[in-house]
Every structure is written in structure tokens, then in C-alpha cells.
Design an enzyme around this catalytic site. Structure first.
Site, PDB file in Angstrom:
ATOM      1  CD  GLU A  82       3.432  -8.399   3.346  1.00 52.23           C
ATOM      2  OE1 GLU A  82       4.291  -9.299   3.372  1.00 52.23           O
ATOM      3  OE2 GLU A  82       3.654  -7.253   3.746  1.00 52.23           O
ATOM      4  N   GLY A 132       7.353  -8.377   4.919  1.00 47.67           N
ATOM      5  CA  GLY A 132       7.447  -9.483   3.977  1.00 47.67           C
ATOM      6  C   GLY A 132       8.462  -9.267   2.874  1.00 47.67           C
ATOM      7  CB  ILE A 151      -0.949  -0.006   1.222  1.00 50.17           C
ATOM      8  CG1 ILE A 151      -2.040   1.061   1.053  1.00 50.17           C
ATOM      9  CG2 ILE A 151      -0.182   0.157   2.525  1.00 50.17           C
ATOM     10  CD1 ILE A 151      -3.175   0.886   2.052  1.00 50.17           C
ATOM     11  N   GLY A 152       0.403   2.302  -0.608  1.00 51.98           N
ATOM     12  CA  GLY A 152       1.188   3.522  -0.699  1.00 51.98           C
ATOM     13  C   GLY A 152       1.145   4.077  -2.105  1.00 51.98           C
TER      14      GLY A 152
END
Length: 429
Positions: A227, A325, A205-206
Site C-alpha cells: 500500500e 492493510g 514505515i517505522g
């Protein structure tokens, strides 16, 4: 029962696991904090939770102590100040700590969907390590939220395993997508050039991941093994680009451990068989990751030095996030047939005043991904391929994708350190 009654099951000296992300059971957390006058030495363990983490405040020292396995902004200051702890660990290895007794759990606080006719709730948005935590803990306290989506995969827990149920009806905590900048788009375009049709993606995310997903509209038959995912996958799934048709493992399924996003993705995964939720010890196992042909792993970094060492969990000595991860997927993608392991980062920080491509990492900075593991490094200025390269070749490649304002000092350091020879005007021509 009411949350206050349920949390009476927590005893002094207990170790308490809290489900993370959108699954954070905030009413249970609030009820635990309300019991502070009655408790001592309760350890609270989790990955990135949402909402407040008041148990890390100075006033609760001696009552609660947080052990972070991946840090969010709600606990970061407490770790830096020494009131809470940080455990560097690969996400794929967390659950084995519960199983082998290295980190035994007493209580699990989780948020689940309502039970079905057979008595099974699901962990909804967030399987992460919570499913295996449930299997190992003495006491399991569940917030049964009628607004938690029911999800497919390895997400079910029978009510007979639950010690106490607290019923709620409330919106889940959300993470809204980060605005995508022009620099994010430039980085994303370069990453997209490395993604073949039929690839299986791991992304986070981002701004950069969101921008990458937005650049993939002309690709075909992409899949997901990650993940986590956020809102950005929805448009690609609805357009048919992300269909998993060419996946070599779990064909047609987006395999994830949790979602982290807004109500849009929370609604989208409800009873959606396109998603297969699995514990993070499975999604992040490098052996499992490697079974996905054309596995493209896209991971972020805070700094990369000119030999290729990657720091992504600390700012100097100050813990910032976690190992997460990154290594799990970089190593898995490296061993995948046609795999593409990518480290992506903007070339500068602090409004362009600091280079993220460094002569050496900041003192105390944690090396998350070793230089032997790094393949592609991408900034808005280009792509550097490092695997199998000498220190000279690495320095030259990384300097070439650094911000032009910092290339001179990076070259000076590389020359003085005997990594490379200074380029002459003739060589440059």
C-alpha cells in the site's frame, strides 16, 4: 481561484474527503476551517493526514465532525475524547463505500501535479482512495502544487473533472524515517532470514521496516507490492536489489498506492516509471496480493496474546491507528505461492516494563488479525510459527519469543488456563 473562494463550494451537511499522507492539501484544509462561522454539520473523512487537524478541536463541535478510517496522531486524542469518530475497516474496502452509496461523498479536497499538455493532472504521491473519491463526489477541489511530483500508473485526473483549482508552490508535508534501534535491527535480521531471493515485499514505515530494508543488501531480484513505501526503498532500488525482475504480477514495477516519507522519496517518484501507483482497493485486494509469488507481508502489532490474536489498532478501548492493510496483506501472502505472512513487534513496551506478548489482550483491545490468520510472529527473541498449531503449541512458541522477564508469568497463565502443561526440569533439559 483563491482557496477561500474555492471552499465556498462546501455547504452545511456536506461530507468532505481529504487526501492523506504527503498529499494532504493543507491550504485547502485551512480555508475550510476559516469558513467555520458559516457552516454546520460538515463531516470530514480521511485516512492518516499530515499536519494539523484543527477541525477536531472542541471549539468546532457542531461545525465539523471527523470520521477517521485510519488514525494519525493529529486526530487520535479527539477520537478518544469522543469529539471524532473511528471506522474500523480494511483499506481494500474503503472505496466500495463511495461506490455503493454507504458513504456518499459531496466534496473532495486533493493535491495534484500541474496538468500536462492533454489536461491531465496526477495525484502525485498519494493515490490512496482519492482517485475513486474523485469519481464519486459532486465537487472536486484541487490544490495544483507545482512541487507535487508527476507519477505513473492509475494516477491521472482530467481537469474537466475538477470544480476549482487553487495554484500553489510549496514543499509537501513530510514524514522522516524513524531512527533504527539495536532492537529493531535484531528483529529485522530474523525477518530477513525469512525473505527468499525473488520475493515481493509489502512493508510500511517505522523502525522495523526501515531496519528490514537495510538488511536486504545481499538479496537478489526483490520486488514491491505494497500500500505504501518510504525512503528505505531508494537505496535498494538504486543498488539493483529491488528490481522486480522475478515478480509474477507487474514485473519490473513497484506497485503502491502512496508514498509516505521525506522529500527524498517525493523527488524519487517524480516521473519514475519504476513505480506504478494504483488505488488502494487494488493494491490491497487480497486476491491481487496473492497473485505475487513469494509474497512477504510484514506488519506491526501492539499486542499478541498467547493464542495468537493480534491487536494493532487500539490500546485497550482507546483507538490508536486503524485496521489498515494488515489483514489484506496477511491473507494475500498466505494464499501466495511461497508466501510469508509476518507479524513483527518488539517483545516489550514502556521501557521494558510491559510485555507485548500477553496472556490475554487488554480489555477492549481490538482483534485486527485473528489467530487463524497468523503464520509468523517475530520479536527480537526469535520467530514463532503458529499456522496449524494447537493452543498448546502456540503458547509454547510465543512464550519462547517473549522477553525472558515475562516468560514465567506467561507460562503460569497458560498452565492455569489448561493451554499447556508446566515444563519439568527434565523436559527443559
Amino acid at each position: 481561484m483563491e482557496a477561500a473562494q474555492a471552499l465556498k463550494m462546501v455547504r452545511s451537511g456536506d461530507r468532505v474527503w481529504i487526501q492523506s499522507g504527503c498529499g494532504t492539501p493543507s491550504p485547502l484544509v485551512d480555508a475550510l476551517i476559516a469558513r467555520a462561522p458559516e457552516l454546520r454539520n460538515v463531516e470530514i473523512v480521511h485516512m492518516k493526514t499530515l499536519g494539523d487537524a484543527d477541525y477536531t478541536k472542541a471549539e468546532y463541535e457542531g461545525i465539523f465532525r471527523h470520521r477517521g478510517l485510519f488514525l494519525g496522531d493529529n486526530v487520535r486524542e479527539a477520537v478518544i475524547a469522543g469529539r471524532a469518530d473511528y471506522t474500523p475497516i480494511f483499506l481494500s474496502e474503503i472505496e466500495n463505500l463511495f461506490v455503493n452509496g454507504a458513504l456518499p461523498l459531496d466534496v473532495v479536497l486533493m493535491q495534484v501535479s500541474p496538468p500536462d499538455d492533454h489536461g491531465y493532472v496526477t495525484l502525485g504521491t498519494t493515490v490512496d482512495s482519492t482517485l475513486n473519491a474523485c469519481r464519486c463526489a459532486r465537487t472536486v477541489i484541487a490544490e495544483v502544487n507545482e512541487r507535487m511530483p508527476r507519477t505513473h500508473g492509475e494516477t491521472a485526473v482530467h481537469v474537466s473533472r475538477i470544480s476549482a483549482i487553487v495554484e500553489t508552490s510549496r514543499p509537501l508535508l513530510e514524514v522522516h524515517p524513524e531512527p533504527v534501534t539495536a532492537r529493531h535491527r535484531r528483529i529485522a535480521e530474523k525477518i530477513a532470514s525469512l525473505i527468499p531471493d525473488g520475493a515481493t515485499l509489502q512493508t510500511g514505515i517505522g523502525g522495523i521496516p526501515e531496519a528490514v530494508l537495510a538488511c536486504l543488501g545481499d538479496k537478489r531480484d526483490l520486488g514491491i507490492h505494497s500500500e505504501m513505501v518510504g525512503d528505505g526503498v531508494i537505496d535498494l532500488m538504486e543498488s539493483g536489489v529491488l528490481n522486480g525482475e522475478r515478480k509474477s504480477l507487474h514485473r519490473g514495477k513497484a506497485v503502491i498506492a502512496f508514498v509516505l516519507g521525506s522529500q527524498r522519496i517525493i523527488d524519487y517518484v517524480h516521473d519514475n516509471p519504476a513505480f506504478e501507483f494504483r488505488p488502494i482497493c487494488y493494491t490491497n485486494d487480497p486476491y491481487v496480493v496473492a497473485q505475487n509469488d513469494r509474497m512477504v507481508a510484514i506488519n506491526a502489532a501492539l499486542q499478541v496474546d498467547i493464542t495468537g490474536q493480534v491487536c494493532s489498532d487500539s490500546l485497550g478501548i482507546k483507538p490508536y491507528s486503524g485496521i489498515g492493510g494488515q489483514v489484506d496483506f496477511i491473507r494475500g501472502a498466505a494464499r501466495s505461492k511461497g508466501g510469508v505472512p509476518i507479524i513483527a513487534l518488539p517483545s516489550t513496551a514502556k521501557n521494558g516494563t510491559v510485555s507485548r506478548i500477553k496472556p490475554v489482550l487488554d480489555p477492549g483491545a481490538g482483534v485486527v488479525t485473528s489467530r487463524a490468520d497468523v503464520h509468523y510472529v517475530v520479536t527480537e527473541h526469535g520467530i514463532a510459527y503458529l499456522h496449524g498449531k494447537t493452543l498448546r503449541e502456540r503458547a509454547e512458541a510465543l512464550i519462547a519469543i517473549a522477553d525472558p522477564r515475562f516468560r514465567g508469568e506467561l507460562e503460569d497463565f497458560a498452565v492455569s488456563s489448561h493451554y499447556m502443561e508446566r515444563k519439568t526440569e527434565a523436559a527443559l533439559a
